[in-house]
Design a protein around this motif. Structure first.
Motif, short mmCIF file in Angstrom:
data_model
loop_
_atom_site.label_atom_id
_atom_site.label_comp_id
_atom_site.label_asym_id
_atom_site.label_seq_id
_atom_site.Cartn_x
_atom_site.Cartn_y
_atom_site.Cartn_z
N ALA A 21 0.83 -1.21 0.00
CA ALA A 21 0.00 0.00 0.00
C ALA A 21 0.87 1.26 0.00
CB ALA A 21 -0.93 -0.01 1.21
N LEU A 22 1.90 1.26 0.82
CA LEU A 22 2.77 2.44 0.90
C LEU A 22 3.53 2.67 -0.40
CD1 LEU A 22 4.11 1.87 4.51
CD2 LEU A 22 2.66 3.77 3.76
N LYS A 23 3.97 1.59 -1.03
CA LYS A 23 4.67 1.72 -2.31
C LYS A 23 3.78 2.38 -3.34
CE LYS A 23 7.28 -0.89 -5.74
NZ LYS A 23 7.74 -2.22 -6.18
N SER A 24 2.48 2.03 -3.32
CA SER A 24 1.56 2.64 -4.28
C SER A 24 1.39 4.14 -4.05
CB SER A 24 0.19 1.95 -4.24
OG SER A 24 -0.53 2.32 -3.08
N MET A 25 1.74 4.59 -2.83
CA MET A 25 1.69 6.02 -2.50
C MET A 25 3.05 6.68 -2.65
SD MET A 25 -0.61 5.94 0.95
CE MET A 25 -0.94 4.25 1.40
#
Length: 89
Positions: A21-25
């Motif tokens: 999820a963080l990588k997508s942000m």
């Protein structure tokens, strides 16, 4: 500014989901934790509401699963009047 190391134990699956999820942000886990700590300091509190998950009984859980899977749904109506006719039949 001196830096310090922080070690945290976390469930492996949760860590993977969070990293994805963080990588997508565009964020790393380290950056996200830094942001969290900065917001705690800036606001003097946890920077989000902590809400307990609602406890669902089996009937509700089954109905939600059915809805998500398109099972056991009522028929579609083209108008409110048509729906009321069906309900009052």
């Amino acid at each position: 500014m001196a830096t310090s190391t922080l070690q945290v134990r976390i469930d492996a699956d949760l860590k993977q989901e969070a990293e994805t999820a963080l990588k997508s942000m565009g964020l790393s886990m380290s950056t996200a934790i830094h942001l969290f700590c900065r917001q705690v300091v800036n606001h003097g509190r946890i920077p989000f509401d902590i809400i307990a998950s609602p406890r669902l009984n089996e009937t509700t859980r089954r109905a939600m699963d059915d809805t998500l899977n398109g099972k056991n749904l009522s028929r579609k109506f083209s108008s409110v009047d048509e729906m009321w006719e069906d309900l009052n039949a």
